[in-house]
Scaffold this motif. Structure first.
Motif, PDB file in Angstrom:
ATOM      1  N   GLU A 194     -19.096  -5.951   4.600  1.00  0.00           N
ATOM      2  CA  GLU A 194     -20.006  -4.808   4.427  1.00  0.00           C
ATOM      3  C   GLU A 194     -19.313  -3.595   3.805  1.00  0.00           C
ATOM      4  O   GLU A 194     -19.954  -2.804   3.102  1.00  0.00           O
ATOM      5  CB  GLU A 194     -20.616  -4.421   5.769  1.00  0.00           C
ATOM      6  N   LYS A 195     -18.002  -3.447   4.017  1.00  0.00           N
ATOM      7  CA  LYS A 195     -17.299  -2.289   3.464  1.00  0.00           C
ATOM      8  C   LYS A 195     -17.024  -2.436   1.970  1.00  0.00           C
ATOM      9  O   LYS A 195     -16.619  -1.473   1.319  1.00  0.00           O
ATOM     10  CB  LYS A 195     -15.988  -2.060   4.216  1.00  0.00           C
ATOM     11  N   LEU A 196     -17.248  -3.632   1.435  1.00  0.00           N
ATOM     12  CA  LEU A 196     -17.030  -3.878   0.009  1.00  0.00           C
ATOM     13  C   LEU A 196     -18.351  -4.078  -0.738  1.00  0.00           C
ATOM     14  O   LEU A 196     -18.339  -4.410  -1.929  1.00  0.00           O
ATOM     15  CB  LEU A 196     -16.125  -5.102  -0.189  1.00  0.00           C
ATOM     16  N   PHE A 254       0.832  -1.206   0.000  1.00  0.00           N
ATOM     17  CA  PHE A 254       0.000   0.000   0.000  1.00  0.00           C
ATOM     18  C   PHE A 254       0.866   1.256   0.000  1.00  0.00           C
ATOM     19  O   PHE A 254       0.436   2.304  -0.488  1.00  0.00           O
ATOM     20  CB  PHE A 254      -0.934  -0.004   1.209  1.00  0.00           C
ATOM     21  N   ASP A 255       2.079   1.149   0.539  1.00  0.00           N
ATOM     22  CA  ASP A 255       2.984   2.295   0.524  1.00  0.00           C
ATOM     23  C   ASP A 255       3.391   2.648  -0.907  1.00  0.00           C
ATOM     24  O   ASP A 255       3.436   3.835  -1.270  1.00  0.00           O
ATOM     25  CB  ASP A 255       4.230   2.009   1.362  1.00  0.00           C
ATOM     26  N   GLU A 256       3.706   1.627  -1.730  1.00  0.00           N
ATOM     27  CA  GLU A 256       4.058   1.908  -3.125  1.00  0.00           C
ATOM     28  C   GLU A 256       2.867   2.487  -3.873  1.00  0.00           C
ATOM     29  O   GLU A 256       3.023   3.427  -4.671  1.00  0.00           O
ATOM     30  CB  GLU A 256       4.564   0.639  -3.812  1.00  0.00           C
ATOM     31  N   LYS A 310      -4.087   4.887   4.253  1.00  0.00           N
ATOM     32  CA  LYS A 310      -3.036   5.314   3.325  1.00  0.00           C
ATOM     33  C   LYS A 310      -3.578   5.834   1.988  1.00  0.00           C
ATOM     34  O   LYS A 310      -2.976   6.722   1.372  1.00  0.00           O
ATOM     35  CB  LYS A 310      -2.057   4.166   3.090  1.00  0.00           C
ATOM     36  N   ILE A 311      -4.692   5.270   1.538  1.00  0.00           N
ATOM     37  CA  ILE A 311      -5.231   5.654   0.225  1.00  0.00           C
ATOM     38  C   ILE A 311      -6.701   6.044   0.303  1.00  0.00           C
ATOM     39  O   ILE A 311      -7.143   6.975  -0.374  1.00  0.00           O
ATOM     40  CB  ILE A 311      -5.036   4.503  -0.795  1.00  0.00           C
ATOM     41  N   GLY A 312      -7.462   5.344   1.131  1.00  0.00           N
ATOM     42  CA  GLY A 312      -8.896   5.611   1.251  1.00  0.00           C
ATOM     43  C   GLY A 312      -9.701   4.420   0.769  1.00  0.00           C
ATOM     44  O   GLY A 312      -9.552   3.997  -0.384  1.00  0.00           O
ATOM     45  N   ASN A 369      -8.310  -1.484   6.965  1.00  0.00           N
ATOM     46  CA  ASN A 369      -8.025  -0.287   7.762  1.00  0.00           C
ATOM     47  C   ASN A 369      -6.733   0.379   7.310  1.00  0.00           C
ATOM     48  O   ASN A 369      -6.650   1.614   7.225  1.00  0.00           O
ATOM     49  CB  ASN A 369      -7.939  -0.647   9.248  1.00  0.00           C
ATOM     50  N   GLU A 370      -5.707  -0.433   7.010  1.00  0.00           N
ATOM     51  CA  GLU A 370      -4.447   0.132   6.537  1.00  0.00           C
ATOM     52  C   GLU A 370      -4.632   0.808   5.178  1.00  0.00           C
ATOM     53  O   GLU A 370      -4.123   1.916   4.943  1.00  0.00           O
ATOM     54  CB  GLU A 370      -3.368  -0.945   6.445  1.00  0.00           C
TER      55      GLU A 370
END
Length: 284
Positions: A249-251, A158-160, A204-206, A199-200
């Motif tokens: 549920e978040k997807l 996710f950092d990249e 980092k991106i949303g 959550n990560e």
């Protein structure tokens, strides 16, 4: 609402109409397709793809969203060969237009490979390429796929991906496609910590940037960086964890597509069949 389907082919006389029929035969209410062979740049004209008939069948059948995958040939991360980089930009622009005409505004893209260069050099080229494509096209979301990290693949963390999002001047059309096999192979624990993964990604991106999901089991242990898909319930992630992803549920409302291997015929190893009807039923 769960939107679940698989990769489908587009070939023969029926072309895109045949893709929709294949998806329906698996009990799908979404699907993923390439606009031509993923390994090359040869493309049939749009007026030969039977798009109006395909759209009419989708309307009749209640399919209102699907994904287009960009060709593997595109590598915006190539800082070594300028011709390859230029070809990737040109192909992506064309594919975005083709996908829009077919009725999809989600283009899944492998971020790219550094091809032996330092990762930051590859990321800089991806940013450069996306800047130009976004500036010169009008339609389509570009969903960068989470990658397993084999070789010099970029987008393995996710950092990249955050570096790419942060670097693109206008990232309003950038999205994420999460792939469960790739996450596992990159070292993200889908089995025991999928909520933590989301959550990560959100921090980092949303999480609102997720446009679609690839549902795949993995032949590899956590963090193997190999990218070898397994059939649902036959790998190291397992059916229970993948069902958790599909029903999260978040997807909800996102198109989710399987890219699992065909099942080999024990009597003829060269032949096989698509497992998608059975796997979709298992996941639902």
């Amino acid at each position: 609402m769960i939107y679940l389907g698989s990769h489908v082919a587009m070939s023969g006389k029926e072309m895109f109409l045949g893709s929709v029929k294949e998806a329906l035969s698996y009990g799908s209410n979404t699907f993923m397709v390439y606009t031509g062979a993923p390994q090359n740049s040869k493309r049939r004209p749009l007026d030969e793809l039977r798009i109006p008939e395909a759209k009419e069948l989708m309307k009749e059948s209640g399919i209102d969203r699907f994904i287009v995958h960009a060709p593997y040939l595109i590598n915006l991360g190539n800082s070594v060969n300028e011709e390859t980089f230029k070809l990737g930009k040109e192909m992506l622009a064309v594919e975005l237009d083709r996908a829009h005409e077919m009725g999809s505004d989600i283009m899944v893209l492998h971020p790219g490979s550094a091809v032996g260069a330092e990762p930051q050099a590859g990321i800089a080229k991806i940013i450069e390429g996306l800047d130009e494509v976004i500036k010169t096209t009008e339609n389509g979301l570009i969903a960068l796929e989470t990658m397993a990290g084999k070789g010099s693949e970029l987008g393995r963390s996710f950092d990249e991906l955050k570096d790419i999002f942060d670097g693109v001047k206008d990232n309003s059309r950038l999205r994420i496609c999460i792939d469960t096999c790739h996450l596992n192979d990159a070292g993200y624990d889908v089995v025991n910590n999928f909520d933590g993964i989301l959550n990560e990604l959100d921090s980092k991106i949303g999480i609102g940037r997720i446009a679609c999901v690839h549902i795949n089991d993995s032949l590899n242990p956590l963090g193997a960086h190999k990218d070898r898909h397994a059939n649902i319930g036959k790998g190291t992630i397992g059916l229970e964890a993948l069902r958790y992803v599909v029903h999260h549920e978040k997807l909800e409302g996102l198109p989710m597509c399987l890219e699992t291997p065909h099942i080999k015929d024990p009597l003829n190893p060269k032949e096989g069949y698509a497992p998608y009807k059975e796997e979709i039923a298992m996941l639902r």
